[in-house]
Every structure is written in C-alpha cells, then in structure tokens.
Design a protein around this motif. Structure first.
Motif, PDB file in Angstrom:
ATOM      1  N   GLU A 202      11.585  29.279  -6.915  1.00  0.00           N
ATOM      2  CA  GLU A 202      11.153  27.927  -7.277  1.00  0.00           C
ATOM      3  C   GLU A 202      11.367  26.946  -6.130  1.00  0.00           C
ATOM      4  OE1 GLU A 202      13.372  27.150 -10.789  1.00  0.00           O
ATOM      5  OE2 GLU A 202      11.907  28.091 -12.126  1.00  0.00           O
ATOM      6  N   LYS A 203      12.500  27.090  -5.430  1.00  0.00           N
ATOM      7  CA  LYS A 203      12.808  26.167  -4.337  1.00  0.00           C
ATOM      8  C   LYS A 203      11.885  26.356  -3.137  1.00  0.00           C
ATOM      9  CE  LYS A 203      17.687  25.706  -5.603  1.00  0.00           C
ATOM     10  NZ  LYS A 203      19.078  26.098  -5.281  1.00  0.00           N
ATOM     11  N   SER A 204      11.378  27.568  -2.950  1.00  0.00           N
ATOM     12  CA  SER A 204      10.564  27.856  -1.768  1.00  0.00           C
ATOM     13  C   SER A 204       9.072  27.858  -2.067  1.00  0.00           C
ATOM     14  CB  SER A 204      10.969  29.204  -1.186  1.00  0.00           C
ATOM     15  OG  SER A 204      10.728  30.243  -2.117  1.00  0.00           O
ATOM     16  N   HIS A 205       8.683  27.492  -3.304  1.00  0.00           N
ATOM     17  CA  HIS A 205       7.293  27.631  -3.731  1.00  0.00           C
ATOM     18  C   HIS A 205       6.542  26.313  -3.529  1.00  0.00           C
ATOM     19  CE1 HIS A 205       4.393  30.222  -5.865  1.00  0.00           C
ATOM     20  NE2 HIS A 205       3.892  29.106  -6.340  1.00  0.00           N
ATOM     21  N   GLY A 206       6.050  26.067  -2.325  1.00  0.00           N
ATOM     22  CA  GLY A 206       5.244  24.887  -2.055  1.00  0.00           C
ATOM     23  C   GLY A 206       3.764  25.198  -2.141  1.00  0.00           C
ATOM     24  N   PHE A 207       2.959  24.151  -2.240  1.00  0.00           N
ATOM     25  CA  PHE A 207       1.523  24.352  -2.412  1.00  0.00           C
ATOM     26  C   PHE A 207       0.899  25.105  -1.247  1.00  0.00           C
ATOM     27  CE2 PHE A 207      -2.841  23.013  -1.530  1.00  0.00           C
ATOM     28  CZ  PHE A 207      -3.457  23.439  -2.686  1.00  0.00           C
ATOM     29  N   ASP A 208       1.161  24.657  -0.021  1.00  0.00           N
ATOM     30  CA  ASP A 208       0.531  25.281   1.141  1.00  0.00           C
ATOM     31  C   ASP A 208       0.892  26.753   1.257  1.00  0.00           C
ATOM     32  OD1 ASP A 208      -0.809  22.993   1.905  1.00  0.00           O
ATOM     33  OD2 ASP A 208       0.824  22.274   3.187  1.00  0.00           O
TER      34      ASP A 208
ATOM     35  N   ALA B   1       1.910  28.775  -1.224  1.00  0.00           N
ATOM     36  CA  ALA B   1       1.313  29.512  -2.334  1.00  0.00           C
ATOM     37  C   ALA B   1      -0.180  29.742  -2.100  1.00  0.00           C
ATOM     38  CB  ALA B   1       1.526  28.748  -3.643  1.00  0.00           C
ATOM     39  N   ARG B   2      -0.864  28.711  -1.618  1.00  0.00           N
ATOM     40  CA  ARG B   2      -2.300  28.818  -1.369  1.00  0.00           C
ATOM     41  C   ARG B   2      -2.588  29.840  -0.278  1.00  0.00           C
ATOM     42  NH1 ARG B   2      -5.692  26.266   2.283  1.00  0.00           N
ATOM     43  NH2 ARG B   2      -7.858  26.020   1.619  1.00  0.00           N
ATOM     44  N   LYS B   3      -1.818  29.789   0.795  1.00  0.00           N
ATOM     45  CA  LYS B   3      -2.024  30.738   1.898  1.00  0.00           C
ATOM     46  C   LYS B   3      -1.801  32.173   1.435  1.00  0.00           C
ATOM     47  CE  LYS B   3      -0.376  31.865   6.564  1.00  0.00           C
ATOM     48  NZ  LYS B   3       0.639  31.572   7.606  1.00  0.00           N
ATOM     49  N   LEU B   4      -0.762  32.381   0.633  1.00  0.00           N
ATOM     50  CA  LEU B   4      -0.449  33.714   0.147  1.00  0.00           C
ATOM     51  C   LEU B   4      -1.567  34.267  -0.726  1.00  0.00           C
ATOM     52  CD1 LEU B   4       1.541  36.067  -0.239  1.00  0.00           C
ATOM     53  CD2 LEU B   4       2.551  34.773  -2.142  1.00  0.00           C
ATOM     54  N   ILE B   5      -2.032  33.455  -1.673  1.00  0.00           N
ATOM     55  CA  ILE B   5      -3.072  33.912  -2.588  1.00  0.00           C
ATOM     56  C   ILE B   5      -4.371  34.200  -1.849  1.00  0.00           C
ATOM     57  CG2 ILE B   5      -4.591  33.138  -4.454  1.00  0.00           C
ATOM     58  CD1 ILE B   5      -2.184  31.891  -5.785  1.00  0.00           C
ATOM     59  N   LEU B   6      -4.768  33.302  -0.945  1.00  0.00           N
ATOM     60  CA  LEU B   6      -6.024  33.489  -0.228  1.00  0.00           C
ATOM     61  C   LEU B   6      -5.974  34.728   0.675  1.00  0.00           C
ATOM     62  CD1 LEU B   6      -6.979  29.813   0.688  1.00  0.00           C
ATOM     63  CD2 LEU B   6      -7.929  31.255  -1.124  1.00  0.00           C
TER      64      LEU B   6
ATOM     65  N   LEU C 182      -3.239  29.799 -10.057  1.00  0.00           N
ATOM     66  CA  LEU C 182      -3.423  28.549  -9.305  1.00  0.00           C
ATOM     67  C   LEU C 182      -4.888  28.126  -9.217  1.00  0.00           C
ATOM     68  CD1 LEU C 182      -0.899  29.084  -6.349  1.00  0.00           C
ATOM     69  CD2 LEU C 182      -0.502  28.117  -8.605  1.00  0.00           C
ATOM     70  N   CYS C 183      -5.640  28.417 -10.278  1.00  0.00           N
ATOM     71  CA  CYS C 183      -7.045  27.993 -10.403  1.00  0.00           C
ATOM     72  C   CYS C 183      -7.964  28.601  -9.335  1.00  0.00           C
ATOM     73  CB  CYS C 183      -7.155  26.466 -10.364  1.00  0.00           C
ATOM     74  SG  CYS C 183      -6.439  25.658 -11.819  1.00  0.00           S
ATOM     75  N   THR C 184      -7.536  29.631  -8.642  1.00  0.00           N
ATOM     76  CA  THR C 184      -8.403  30.251  -7.631  1.00  0.00           C
ATOM     77  C   THR C 184      -9.604  30.946  -8.251  1.00  0.00           C
ATOM     78  OG1 THR C 184      -6.958  32.212  -7.686  1.00  0.00           O
ATOM     79  CG2 THR C 184      -6.553  30.584  -5.947  1.00  0.00           C
ATOM     80  N   GLN C 185      -9.585  31.134  -9.547  1.00  0.00           N
ATOM     81  CA  GLN C 185     -10.700  31.776 -10.245  1.00  0.00           C
ATOM     82  C   GLN C 185     -11.898  30.844 -10.416  1.00  0.00           C
ATOM     83  OE1 GLN C 185      -9.493  33.478 -13.962  1.00  0.00           O
ATOM     84  NE2 GLN C 185     -11.571  33.749 -14.748  1.00  0.00           N
ATOM     85  N   TRP C 186     -11.665  29.529 -10.447  1.00  0.00           N
ATOM     86  CA  TRP C 186     -12.672  28.625 -10.992  1.00  0.00           C
ATOM     87  C   TRP C 186     -13.688  28.038 -10.011  1.00  0.00           C
ATOM     88  CZ3 TRP C 186     -12.697  30.416 -15.353  1.00  0.00           C
ATOM     89  CH2 TRP C 186     -11.532  30.701 -16.067  1.00  0.00           C
TER      90      TRP C 186
ATOM     91  N   ILE D 103      -3.269  20.957  -7.020  1.00  0.00           N
ATOM     92  CA  ILE D 103      -4.373  21.847  -7.360  1.00  0.00           C
ATOM     93  C   ILE D 103      -5.396  21.111  -8.222  1.00  0.00           C
ATOM     94  CG2 ILE D 103      -4.995  23.887  -8.726  1.00  0.00           C
ATOM     95  CD1 ILE D 103      -2.335  25.114  -7.756  1.00  0.00           C
ATOM     96  N   GLY D 104      -4.925  20.323  -9.193  1.00  0.00           N
ATOM     97  CA  GLY D 104      -5.826  19.560 -10.049  1.00  0.00           C
ATOM     98  C   GLY D 104      -6.674  18.589  -9.264  1.00  0.00           C
ATOM     99  N   GLN D 105      -6.064  17.922  -8.315  1.00  0.00           N
ATOM    100  CA  GLN D 105      -6.826  16.983  -7.481  1.00  0.00           C
ATOM    101  C   GLN D 105      -7.911  17.695  -6.687  1.00  0.00           C
ATOM    102  OE1 GLN D 105      -3.609  15.263  -5.220  1.00  0.00           O
ATOM    103  NE2 GLN D 105      -3.058  13.779  -6.822  1.00  0.00           N
TER     104      GLN D 105
END
Length: 416
Positions: free
Chosen positions: A104-110, A112-117, A156-160, A195-197
């Motif tokens: 949780e402490k290390s889970h930032g947006f950038d 998480a996004r880089k990992l998923i992509l 993280l909404c990567t499906q939509w 992510i919503g934005q």
C-alpha cells in the motif's frame, strides 16, 4: 538460519549446497533442474506431518538455495519458503498484513500504470479477459441508449478505453455510459482519483457521454445495493468481474452471485485464473500442490516474457508472495479483512453461477476472432481453448487462455 524482525527467513542468496544432505537427494544443478518443487513438496509434507526435525532441515536448506533474484527455481523457492515458514511458525496473518502494508505504501499511480501496461505489452494474461468481456458486453447492450457497467475488478480501468472507442464508432447514436467501479483491493483505492480523471478526459476525446463513480470501503460485496450503485430503471446493466470473485470468502460466494441477480443485469462477465485453492483448503498438502503447480507456470511465463533484469517482473513476482502466504499460511477461519485469494476452476464457478439462476452465454465468432487476433500479437506459447464442438452448455462454459497447452485463465459470460 537467520531471521529478520518479521519472523521471516533471512535469505543468504547463495547457491552453495550443504554437505550434510542425505545421499539420496540429488544435487541442484547450476541450471536448476527443477530442484525447488521437490524440496518444497518435502517441506510441505513435513509440515503436514508435524515432523519438526525435518521441517527445520528443509527450511534451512531452502533458505540456503533460494533467491528472489535468481532463476525460476530460486524464485519459487524464495516465495514458497516464506509461506512455508509462516505456516510452520503460525505467523501467516502477521506476515500477510506486513506484506499488504508495504504494498500500500509503495503503490503510486505512475508505478501501477507502468507495471500494468508493461505486463499487457508482453503477456495476454489480463488483455485476454478484457477483449472477451468487452466483446460480450458490447453485443449484449447493443442498441441501448443508457449503459451502466458495474466493474468489480482491480484492473485500474485499463479494460475500458477500447470499449469507449467501440462505443464512439457505433453506427447508431452514441450511448451514455455510466461506469461504477467497485474497489475490492486496498492497494487500488489510493490511485482511483487520478484514474477517474483520465477516464473522463478520454471519454470527452471519444465523444462518449460518460460518468464514473467509485465505491470503496466496503467490508464485503454483500453490502452493495441498488442505491449505492445508483442503478436507474432505464439503464441496461452489465456486471464485469475480473479476478474479483476469488476475493470473496468461499462460504459467501453463492450469496454474492445471487445478489447480482437482484440488479437485473443484461449480462455478467466473469474472468478468473484457473486453479483450485478452494476445495483443497482443508488438506494442506493438496492445496500446496495445486498452488505450486499454478505459480510454477506463472513464474515460467514471466521468465520467458520479461528480460532477466526487469523491475516489472520482480514486482509481479512480489505480488504473488502475498497471495501465496494468504492461501498457504493463513487460517481459513481467521477473518482479518484480507483478501481471500481462494481461486476456483471455471467448472466450479460455472456450477455456482448455474445454482444462482444464471445461464451461460457463448462467445460469438466475432469475439473469438478478436481474442485470436490478440494472441497473435504475443510470443509463441499462448493459445485459446474453446468448449468442445456441440457441447457449449453450462458445464463447459467459457473459453480459456492457455500457456504451453495448460489452461491458466478462464473467461465467461452469463445472463439471468
């Protein structure tokens, strides 16, 4: 063996073997030679038999050989060693909470996004379910003007974005889309605002009328109601579950699936990883064998998909450590708010969905063709497994993503 402050084995990252090992044990070779599964199985059996002398010997041996930075065998040994140690010392819940807190402490947006992509770039593990589910949802809601997708997943909404593109190019009037994201993992909630934005910005770019809501802080999915989901009578509803049902406690799964019925969806899409950590949960050795088989395939897939020094690969493997500890080292009856992680096979989920009054919806030829086209983008080894010809009933519902002919991910669609 050394121990750190969290009562976990302190790995020495050496591949030196002990000369005190019994003569009938084969030496691990420099190339691995699958020594890790053998030693791990021996240790699991010793724990089941409560053979403290053998447990200590095998834990020490594994600790000497394991490394999260080594080859596939060393990595398997490292992460399963942690779970076996926690099981042997009854420290699973404490270790699991520590792992979750660190994540949780290390889970930032950038990050998480880089990992998923990156994962989606090298492997169809997640995109397979996205393509299959999107195709089924679009076909089920075709011609409707007000769509409401209830997304119960942690992707993280990567499906939509691809679904929004498809809606924007429909021949008829572009429908309005309401997306309600239900957060079931604490590590995801912290990044949903950004992510919503981004989703709203992309929808404006596509010209799709769009509204997104996020529901978090639920103790369990049974707390969902029509009011919380803001369901309106004139909406065509789809419920999308990707890797979400396994996070529900086993005894509560039937109730939650029946709850979905009460929302009157046009379609429910379910994507789950193909393993049985549920029916085996009261037999430690059987559960261990199933867990080891699944993660061996997963780690081998990661090894062949990523470069050896890939940070993304290391992060994905560390994510597995939480699941392995949760499944193998945490008491089934100890409810501490953590995610359940008890995977079930497609046939088991099919039975649950049928019992709740759902019927399987076969994927159309167009959707199957889209999935096949997706798999061609990736390295050799991936394949699509379809239901037997003429047997597309509820007992063989869904399609499977296979790695080296071993089914690993199941995708399905259901209607009330």
């Amino acid at each position: 063996m050394q121990f750190n402050n969290n009562n976990q084995p302190q790995n020495s990252h050496t591949t030196t073997t002990s000369t005190s090992r019994s003569s009938d044990s084969s030496e691990p070779s420099a190339t691995g030679n699958k020594w890790a599964p053998r030693l791990l199985r021996e240790c699991a059996r010793a724990i089941s038999d409560k053979d403290s002398t053998k447990i200590h010997q095998l834990l020490w041996m594994l600790n000497e050989l394991a490394s999260p930075y080594g080859d596939c065998d060393q990595k398997l040994a490292s992460y399963f060693l942690q779970a076996l140690f926690c099981k042997a010392t009854d420290s699973g819940h404490r270790c699991y909470k520590t792992l979750v807190s660190v994540a949780e402490k290390s889970h930032g947006f950038d990050m998480a996004r880089k990992l998923i992509l990156k994962f989606q770039e090298v492997s169809p593990w997640t995109t397979f379910g996205h393509v299959a589910s999107n195709g089924a949802i679009l076909e089920a809601l075709e011609g409707e003007s007000k769509l409401h997708i209830i997304d119960i997943s942690n992707t993280l909404c990567t499906q939509w974005p691809t679904l929004l593109e498809s809606l924007a190019t429909r021949n008829d009037e572009t429908p309005r889309l309401k997306l309600t994201v239900v957060i079931t993992a604490s590590v995801v909630g912290s990044v949903m605002k950004e992510i919503g934005q981004r989703m709203e910005k992309f929808a404006r770019l596509m010209g799709v009328p769009f509204e997104m809501n996020v529901i978090s802080g639920l103790n369990n999915l049974g707390e969902l109601t029509k009011d919380k989901l803001s369901i309106e009578e004139d909406e065509a509803i789809a419920i999308n579950c990707i890797g979400a049902l396994r996070r529900i406690e086993v005894e509560e799964r039937g109730e939650i699936i029946r709850l979905f019925q009460s929302f009157k969806p046009r379609i429910v899409t379910v994507v789950e990883e193909e393993a049985d950590f549920s029916s085996t949960r009261d037999d430690f050795v059987k559960c261990f064998e199933e867990c080891l088989k699944f993660y061996t395939m997963y780690f081998e897939m990661l090894e062949e998909s990523f470069a050896p020094t890939s940070n993304e690969r290391l992060m994905l493997e560390r994510e597995c450590s939480r699941s392995i500890v949760r499944v193998l080292a945490c008491d089934n009856r100890h409810h501490d708010g953590g995610e359940c992680e008890r995977r079930e096979r497609g046939s088991q989920w099919s039975e649950r969905l049928k019992e709740a009054g759902f019927s399987a919806v076969g994927f159309s030829d167009d959707v199957v063709d889209d999935v096949k086209a997706l798999l061609k983008r990736y390295r050799a080894g991936w394949s699509l497994v379809l239901p037997p010809q003429g047997q597309e009933d509820d007992s063989s519902a869904g399609i499977y993503l296979a790695w080296k002919e071993e089914p690993l991910v199941w995708a399905s669609a259901w209607k009330p």
